[in-house]
Design an enzyme around this catalytic site. Structure first.
Site, PDB file in Angstrom:
ATOM      1  N   GLY A  57       0.792  -1.212   0.000  1.00 32.78           N
ATOM      2  CA  GLY A  57       0.000   0.000   0.000  1.00 32.78           C
ATOM      3  C   GLY A  57       0.832   1.273   0.000  1.00 32.78           C
ATOM      4  O   GLY A  57       2.042   1.272   0.265  1.00 32.78           O
ATOM      5  N   HIS A  58       0.146   2.371  -0.259  1.00 32.62           N
ATOM      6  CA  HIS A  58       0.828   3.667  -0.421  1.00 32.62           C
ATOM      7  C   HIS A  58       1.559   4.098   0.855  1.00 32.62           C
ATOM      8  O   HIS A  58       1.094   3.894   1.972  1.00 32.62           O
ATOM      9  CB  HIS A  58      -0.177   4.746  -0.851  1.00 32.62           C
ATOM     10  CG  HIS A  58      -1.300   4.968   0.115  1.00 32.62           C
ATOM     11  ND1 HIS A  58      -1.312   5.986   1.038  1.00 32.62           N
ATOM     12  CD2 HIS A  58      -2.459   4.300   0.312  1.00 32.62           C
ATOM     13  CE1 HIS A  58      -2.429   5.949   1.745  1.00 32.62           C
ATOM     14  NE2 HIS A  58      -3.138   4.920   1.323  1.00 32.62           N
TER      15      HIS A  58
END
Length: 333
Positions: free
Chosen positions: A242-243
């Site tokens: 994820g970011h």
């Protein structure tokens, strides 16, 4: 077809030959499937029994293997059979796909990009504005590399991979088919008037040297700054990162595992298959998360965690033992 004597293979492994075989060795294979012209390996004493029914003429084995190879069969004893077998596999590896020309005429390469010496780019690939491709990098057919990306020296990018704008890949990396680097992070917020509002993701992805990313895995760009994978990380197929997550050096993530946003992994962290890590969690150096586990809080360095939600391995094993005993007791009531 390639073939080698047991002595020629041992010239690479530098082990001790026990017994002998006059059979030319034509391929490596697992014990149960090997034929009389193939070499296998035994990396653990519990697999010694499989040698008795195997047709392999030779095996690379750990030093603690006690059985004898038998007539016209041989062992090469080494300290680590798994590592030695990787050298044998390299010896028999077939050639990679052929490039008849280094830069295929059907590749679309923006004139502002920079292509290093000896780099190869396959048909149908797109290299965007101001992209820099390092020396001796290999871009297989139908790869997309968008604006202002950099690709390090000797890096290999397989077909179907998409690297979005402003992302940076280090030297000696391997990106397997259909990996996606730099897609938008998953950011939405509810708004009474507009429903779910998309949060812009304006960061990028930075990948260190010697990183391998498996097929169909995704590394999302940061919302603010960068999602970072440190040197030597190995990411399996179908993994989600994820970011704004940050991985230290030499982390391993097995297939179907996932990190939510802003997760931090220390150096040498191992994430088992199908494990999931909650957002904003920090996992310390050398920690291990078992397969299928769900991590909801920080993990200190060196800990092994199991279960859903994940707890220390010894506690999880105690819990499972208690549950098993309760089930057995209920059956006998």
């Amino acid at each position: 077809m390639k073939s080698y004597t047991i002595q020629e293979i041992n010239e690479i492994l530098n082990g001790d030959i026990i017994g002998n075989t006059t059979q030319e060795i034509t391929a490596p294979e697992q014990l149960e499937l090997a034929t009389s012209s193939e070499i296998s390996f035994i990396g653990n004493k519990k697999y010694e029994k499989l040698w008795l029914t195997s047709n392999a003429c030779a095996a690379v084995v750990n030093e603690d293997i006690a059985i004898e190879p038998g007539e016209n069969r041989a062992f090469i004893k080494v300290k680590n059979a798994d590592l030695a077998m990787s050298q044998v596999l390299e010896l028999f590896a077939p050639p990679t796909p052929l490039f008849t020309v280094d830069i295929h005429p059907n590749a679309m390469i923006d004139p502002t990009s920079t292509i290093g010496n000896g780099a190869r780019i396959g048909a149908g690939s797109y290299i965007g504005p101001q992209v820099v491709i390092g020396h001796h990098a290999t871009i297989y057919p139908n790869v997309t590399i968008l604006d202002e990306c950099t690709i390090g020296e000797n890096t290999v990018i397989w077909s179907g991979t998409v690297i979005r704008e402003r992302c940076h890949i280090g030297n000696d990396c391997i990106l397997h088919p259909n990996a996606t680097i730099g897609a938008d992070g998953f950011g939405f917020r509810p708004d009474p008037q507009r429903g779910l509002v998309k949060i812009p993701q304006i960061g990028n992805v930075i990948i260190g040297n010697n990183v391998e990313i498996g097929a169909n895995s995704c590394v999302d760009r940061g919302k603010f700054s960068s999602t970072i994978l440190g040197d030597g990380c190995k990411i399996d197929n179908l993994v989600q990162i994820g970011h704004n997550s940050k991985l230290g050096k030499y982390c391993i993530m097995a297939g179907n595992s996932g990190l939510a946003g802003s997760v931090t992994l220390g150096n040498g962290v191992i994430i088992g298959g199908s494990a999931s890590i909650k957002d904003h969690v920090t996992i310390g150096d050398g920690a291990i998360v078992g397969a299928g586990s769900g991590v909801t809080g920080d993990i200190p360095a060196g800990k092994t965690m199991l279960g859903y939600p994940a707890v220390e391995a010894r506690d999880a094993l105690k819990q499972w033992a208690i549950l098993k005993r309760l089930v057995n007791e209920s059956k006998h009531k």
